[in-house]
Design a protein around this motif. Structure first.
Motif, mmCIF file in Angstrom:
data_model
loop_
_atom_site.group_PDB
_atom_site.id
_atom_site.type_symbol
_atom_site.label_atom_id
_atom_site.label_comp_id
_atom_site.label_asym_id
_atom_site.label_seq_id
_atom_site.Cartn_x
_atom_site.Cartn_y
_atom_site.Cartn_z
ATOM 1 N N PHE A 133 0.824 -1.209 0.000
ATOM 2 C CA PHE A 133 0.000 0.000 0.000
ATOM 3 C C PHE A 133 0.863 1.266 0.000
ATOM 4 C CE2 PHE A 133 -3.548 -2.759 1.498
ATOM 5 C CZ PHE A 133 -4.497 -2.348 0.576
ATOM 6 N N LYS A 134 1.995 1.213 0.662
ATOM 7 C CA LYS A 134 2.906 2.355 0.647
ATOM 8 C C LYS A 134 3.441 2.600 -0.767
ATOM 9 C CE LYS A 134 4.502 1.812 5.438
ATOM 10 N NZ LYS A 134 5.647 1.396 6.300
ATOM 11 N N GLU A 135 3.787 1.521 -1.464
ATOM 12 C CA GLU A 135 4.353 1.641 -2.802
ATOM 13 C C GLU A 135 3.360 2.235 -3.796
ATOM 14 O OE1 GLU A 135 7.392 1.129 -4.124
ATOM 15 O OE2 GLU A 135 8.216 0.732 -2.135
ATOM 16 N N ILE A 136 2.092 1.850 -3.699
ATOM 17 C CA ILE A 136 1.119 2.272 -4.712
ATOM 18 C C ILE A 136 0.472 3.615 -4.389
ATOM 19 C CG2 ILE A 136 0.633 -0.105 -5.385
ATOM 20 C CD1 ILE A 136 -2.120 0.291 -3.942
ATOM 21 N N LYS A 137 0.963 4.301 -3.367
ATOM 22 C CA LYS A 137 0.439 5.638 -3.073
ATOM 23 C C LYS A 137 0.732 6.612 -4.205
ATOM 24 C CE LYS A 137 0.108 5.799 1.979
ATOM 25 N NZ LYS A 137 0.638 6.418 3.224
ATOM 26 N N THR A 138 1.811 6.362 -4.939
ATOM 27 C CA THR A 138 2.147 7.215 -6.072
ATOM 28 C C THR A 138 1.001 7.193 -7.078
ATOM 29 O OG1 THR A 138 4.463 6.591 -5.799
ATOM 30 C CG2 THR A 138 3.858 7.655 -7.874
ATOM 31 N N PRO A 139 0.456 8.353 -7.452
ATOM 32 C CA PRO A 139 -0.703 8.375 -8.358
ATOM 33 C C PRO A 139 -0.482 7.614 -9.655
ATOM 34 C CG PRO A 139 -0.347 10.542 -7.398
ATOM 35 C CD PRO A 139 0.814 9.703 -6.975
ATOM 36 N N SER A 140 0.733 7.685 -10.203
ATOM 37 C CA SER A 140 1.010 7.011 -11.463
ATOM 38 C C SER A 140 1.031 5.496 -11.313
ATOM 39 C CB SER A 140 2.344 7.486 -12.043
ATOM 40 O OG SER A 140 3.388 7.332 -11.107
ATOM 41 N N LEU A 141 1.133 5.013 -10.074
ATOM 42 C CA LEU A 141 1.151 3.577 -9.822
ATOM 43 C C LEU A 141 -0.203 3.031 -9.391
ATOM 44 C CD1 LEU A 141 4.433 2.556 -7.920
ATOM 45 C CD2 LEU A 141 3.541 1.577 -10.030
ATOM 46 N N SER A 142 -0.958 3.826 -8.655
ATOM 47 C CA SER A 142 -2.169 3.306 -8.008
ATOM 48 C C SER A 142 -3.143 2.704 -9.004
ATOM 49 C CB SER A 142 -2.851 4.409 -7.201
ATOM 50 O OG SER A 142 -3.201 5.500 -8.046
ATOM 51 N N HIS A 143 -3.389 3.381 -10.148
ATOM 52 C CA HIS A 143 -4.368 2.860 -11.104
ATOM 53 C C HIS A 143 -3.838 1.641 -11.852
ATOM 54 C CE1 HIS A 143 -1.945 5.147 -13.998
ATOM 55 N NE2 HIS A 143 -2.483 4.393 -14.930
ATOM 56 N N MET A 144 -2.497 1.475 -11.895
ATOM 57 C CA MET A 144 -1.924 0.298 -12.552
ATOM 58 C C MET A 144 -2.181 -0.970 -11.751
ATOM 59 S SD MET A 144 1.743 1.866 -13.824
ATOM 60 C CE MET A 144 2.398 0.242 -14.207
ATOM 61 N N TYR A 145 -2.438 -0.824 -10.455
ATOM 62 C CA TYR A 145 -2.580 -1.985 -9.576
ATOM 63 C C TYR A 145 -3.978 -2.105 -8.981
ATOM 64 C CZ TYR A 145 2.367 -2.815 -10.080
ATOM 65 O OH TYR A 145 3.601 -3.100 -10.615
ATOM 66 N N THR A 146 -4.947 -1.469 -9.628
ATOM 67 C CA THR A 146 -6.320 -1.521 -9.139
ATOM 68 C C THR A 146 -6.823 -2.950 -8.985
ATOM 69 O OG1 THR A 146 -6.839 0.623 -10.140
ATOM 70 C CG2 THR A 146 -8.683 -0.813 -9.623
ATOM 71 N N ALA A 147 -6.532 -3.798 -9.971
ATOM 72 C CA ALA A 147 -7.020 -5.174 -9.925
ATOM 73 C C ALA A 147 -6.397 -5.965 -8.774
ATOM 74 C CB ALA A 147 -6.737 -5.879 -11.253
ATOM 75 N N TYR A 148 -5.232 -5.532 -8.297
ATOM 76 C CA TYR A 148 -4.604 -6.162 -7.133
ATOM 77 C C TYR A 148 -5.184 -5.602 -5.830
ATOM 78 C CZ TYR A 148 -0.833 -7.873 -10.223
ATOM 79 O OH TYR A 148 -0.114 -8.490 -11.209
ATOM 80 N N THR A 149 -5.513 -4.327 -5.845
ATOM 81 C CA THR A 149 -5.934 -3.648 -4.618
ATOM 82 C C THR A 149 -7.362 -3.993 -4.221
ATOM 83 O OG1 THR A 149 -4.437 -1.812 -5.152
ATOM 84 C CG2 THR A 149 -6.151 -1.387 -3.521
ATOM 85 N N ILE A 150 -8.256 -4.125 -5.202
ATOM 86 C CA ILE A 150 -9.660 -4.387 -4.897
ATOM 87 C C ILE A 150 -9.844 -5.635 -4.037
ATOM 88 C CG2 ILE A 150 -11.913 -4.959 -5.896
ATOM 89 C CD1 ILE A 150 -11.141 -3.138 -8.280
ATOM 90 N N PRO A 151 -9.232 -6.783 -4.369
ATOM 91 C CA PRO A 151 -9.401 -7.963 -3.508
ATOM 92 C C PRO A 151 -8.900 -7.743 -2.080
ATOM 93 C CG PRO A 151 -8.546 -8.616 -5.652
ATOM 94 C CD PRO A 151 -8.474 -7.122 -5.603
#
Length: 425
Positions: free
Chosen positions: A303-321
């Motif tokens: 969660f710390k890594e994907i705080k970057t806006p350019s990263l967060s939407h790339m990992y949406t499918a990982y974050t939702i579960p």
């Protein structure tokens, strides 16, 4: 369907699994690749071309070369900053190009694909096709984008327009199409033909790409030894290849049930690679080992890594579960799932939306999404498992049993934790 040949019944799967559950890995094959020093993110070659670029520069060739090097650094490190720097160079190249503009548009579109900016990539690809230079390259790119967007029939038309059985690019794409259709045998046959062409060409990049991709397909088909051998072939060409090391770690974890060794491999990978998905795999393995606090720590780092806006939407499918199954933040999951469907209306995106509604108690909405957007439209086991969960919730026992039988052939692909969930459906 994709796994029917591998899972006619639970009994057949169990007998096959017993036969193939032999140790295929050997630490002596890959240990030397785990001690590779830091990945280079600069070179004399890069510096020469980078120095040619100034704020008012129109050095078109320089922009292209520098963007290519930044893209390579991203693949080697997983660091998003290099992908963004490549984007900046390619945007400048598009701005200044008169001759060869279509090629730079395609390169920028591929950069956007890597960033999961698929709709923007589509605009660029259409512009490149309109210019007219490199028509087949543009058609191939449009196939790739429409597959990512879930526009499968449109993608097929672009694929058919480039038919050429002597072309590496066509072979890998027709393999991808057959994988989508659930024909794994045909998929592998075309990928093997593509791999042979890559080997004949002596092109190192194509060989690496071929080996890692066919290793994945072999794994899906239960050909674990073949999968392992091709990950090793990859590392022999590219000792820093994080994807191949991750593939070996998965074999060690899912096939050989040696989680501690899998973590050792991944710990070596994450010293040089920042891709957040490695953290989630480490979290999954720690959970399987009963190390709950360690699993949570890996997840927090994700969660710390994907705080970057350019990263967060790339990992949406990982974050939702994670929002659905771990933190139980259903409203956040719903927001992201709706965004994902808008950005990428694929069966995977719809399955995440359906499962979000399921968790929120909206079973009928979840069921309608499954029936309309999932069933008979994909053969991916993770997606079919989500469909089975919805069917179980609404009492469709027969449909659950059908999916359960099919999923029994995907234990290796889904992993040990999911294996127990499938059995308990």
């Amino acid at each position: 369907m994709k796994y029917i040949l591998l899972s006619i019944s639970f009994l057949l799967f169990i007998s096959c699994n017993t036969e193939t559950a032999k140790k295929v890995t050997n630490t002596s094959d890959y240990d030397e690749f785990l001690t590779v020093s830091n990945v280079d993110t600069s070179s004399k070659y890069f510096e020469i071309w980078n120095k040619k670029i100034k704020s008012d520069s129109s050095q078109l060739l320089s922009f292209g070369v520098v963007a290519g090097e930044y893209s390579r650094y991203f693949k080697n490190t997983g660091d998003i900053k290099f992908l963004k720097k490549a984007e900046k160079s390619l945007r400048k190249a598009v701005d200044v190009a008169n001759i060869g503009k279509a090629g730079y548009l395609r390169a920028l579109a591929r950069n956007y694909i890597s960033q999961h900016r698929f709709r923007e990539a589509l605009v660029l690809a259409d512009s490149a096709r309109y210019i007219g230079s490199g028509v087949e390259e543009s058609q191939a790119l449009l196939f790739d984008i429409h597959m990512e967007l879930g526009n499968y029939e449109v993608a097929k038309k672009h694929l058919d327009s480039t038919e050429n059985l002597s072309s590496f690019g066509y072979l890998i794409r027709v393999a991808k199409w057959n994988d989508y259709k659930g024909d794994l045998d045909t998929t592998i046959r075309f990928m093997e033909k593509a791999m042979a062409k890559a080997e004949d060409s002596k092109n190192k990049g194509l060989r690496i790409w071929s080996y890692t991709n066919i290793a994945d397909y072999y794994g899906h088909a239960g050909r674990i030894k073949d999968s392992y051998n091709h990950y090793i072939k990859t590392l022999q060409l590219d000792p820093t290849n994080a994807y191949a090391k991750k593939g070996i770690a998965w074999i060690v974890f899912s096939h050989e049930k040696e989680p501690q060794e899998a973590l050792r491999i991944l710990d070596a990978v994450t010293k040089n690679n920042k891709s957040p998905d490695y953290l989630l795999l480490q979290s999954e393995i720690a959970e399987y080992m009963g190390r709950d606090m360690e699993s949570i720590e890996y997840m927090e780092n994700y969660f710390k890594e994907i705080k970057t806006p350019s990263l967060s939407h790339m990992y949406t499918a990982y974050t939702i579960p994670l929002y659905l199954d771990v933190t139980e933040q259903y409203n956040k999951a719903l927001f992201l799932a709706k965004q994902e469907v808008l950005n990428r209306p694929t069966p995977e995106a719809y399955s995440l939306l359906a499962n979000t509604y399921l968790k929120m108690g909206e079973n009928e909405i979840a069921l309608s999404i499954i029936d309309e957007h999932i069933i008979d439209k994909t053969f991916e086991p993770a997606i079919l498992f989500r469909a089975a969960e919805v069917y179980r919730a609404v009492g469709y026992t027969e449909k659950v049993n059908e999916l359960k039988e099919e999923l029994s052939g995907a234990f290796y692909e889904l992993g040990p934790i999911m294996e127990s969930k499938i059995v308990s459906l």
